[in-house]
Write a protein that holds these residues in place. Sequence first.
Motif, PDB file in Angstrom:
ATOM      1  N   ARG A 118      -6.001  -0.903   9.696  1.00 25.05           N
ATOM      2  CA  ARG A 118      -6.886  -1.695   9.294  1.00 25.05           C
ATOM      3  C   ARG A 118      -8.648  -1.708  10.208  1.00 25.05           C
TER       4      ARG A 118
ATOM      5  N   HIS B 135      -7.162   7.280   1.845  1.00 25.51           N
ATOM      6  CA  HIS B 135      -6.906   6.149   1.717  1.00 25.51           C
ATOM      7  C   HIS B 135      -5.634   5.411   1.576  1.00 25.51           C
TER       8      HIS B 135
ATOM      9  N   TYR C 236      -7.482   1.048  -3.904  1.00 23.56           N
ATOM     10  CA  TYR C 236      -7.423   1.025  -2.478  1.00 23.56           C
ATOM     11  C   TYR C 236      -8.191  -0.148  -1.588  1.00 23.56           C
ATOM     12  N   CYS C 237      -7.963  -0.162  -0.405  1.00 17.80           N
ATOM     13  CA  CYS C 237      -8.450  -1.467   0.335  1.00 17.80           C
ATOM     14  C   CYS C 237      -9.786  -0.311   1.279  1.00 17.80           C
ATOM     15  N   LYS C 238     -10.967  -0.863   1.032  1.00 15.21           N
ATOM     16  CA  LYS C 238     -11.997  -0.235   2.014  1.00 15.21           C
ATOM     17  C   LYS C 238     -11.732  -0.339   3.185  1.00 15.21           C
ATOM     18  N   SER C 239     -11.128  -1.202   3.915  1.00 16.29           N
ATOM     19  CA  SER C 239     -10.905  -1.675   5.170  1.00 16.29           C
ATOM     20  C   SER C 239      -9.725  -0.932   6.006  1.00 16.29           C
ATOM     21  N   GLU C 240      -9.100  -0.094   5.376  1.00  9.44           N
ATOM     22  CA  GLU C 240      -7.869   0.559   5.700  1.00  9.44           C
ATOM     23  C   GLU C 240      -8.065   2.109   5.568  1.00  9.44           C
TER      24      GLU C 240
ATOM     25  N   HIS D 192       0.984  -1.160   0.031  1.00  5.49           N
ATOM     26  CA  HIS D 192      -0.075  -0.038  -0.016  1.00  5.49           C
ATOM     27  C   HIS D 192       0.916   1.246  -0.002  1.00  5.49           C
TER      28      HIS D 192
ATOM     29  N   ASN E  30      -3.086   1.412  -3.337  1.00  3.42           N
ATOM     30  CA  ASN E  30      -1.906  -0.011  -3.716  1.00  3.42           C
ATOM     31  C   ASN E  30      -1.169   0.669  -4.799  1.00  3.42           C
TER      32      ASN E  30
END
Length: 135
Positions: A14, A48, A56-60, A4, A51
């Motif tokens: 997270r 966000h 991007y990761c929605k849980s981070e 990330h 990556n």
Amino acid sequence: MGEHVVPAGWLRFRELPESEGRGIHGSYGSTNGGMRDAIGAWPMAKYHAYNADGTYCKSEIALPPSMVYLMRKPTCYGMPTMTRAQLDGMPDEVLAPALVEMLEWRDLPVEGTVAELKARLLAAQASEDDTDDEE
């Protein structure tokens, strides 16, 4: 967590699965009086954890150290508190701005070493706890 991309010096968090989407992205609780509102993490795109390919990761969430201390639960008087373990567990470069903010909130001096600021904050919190017991 994979690779990330976050700004240099920022921290990545997270969301825990058991939080059921209440804190970081997209749920009613995360965007309407939730964590993002509490610390001012807007616009969402700025925080966000991207990556390398731009997704991007929605849980981070990525945050600068100066915003991290704001996530702690405040006391009933609205002043954030920290335990000795929390104070001792943070690097000085992250802790110093938080200590200054918490001491300023209490109208206490902010000059001194990080160790002196820690001691001043702990003493102030202990005094607040004593006052709470009397009420």
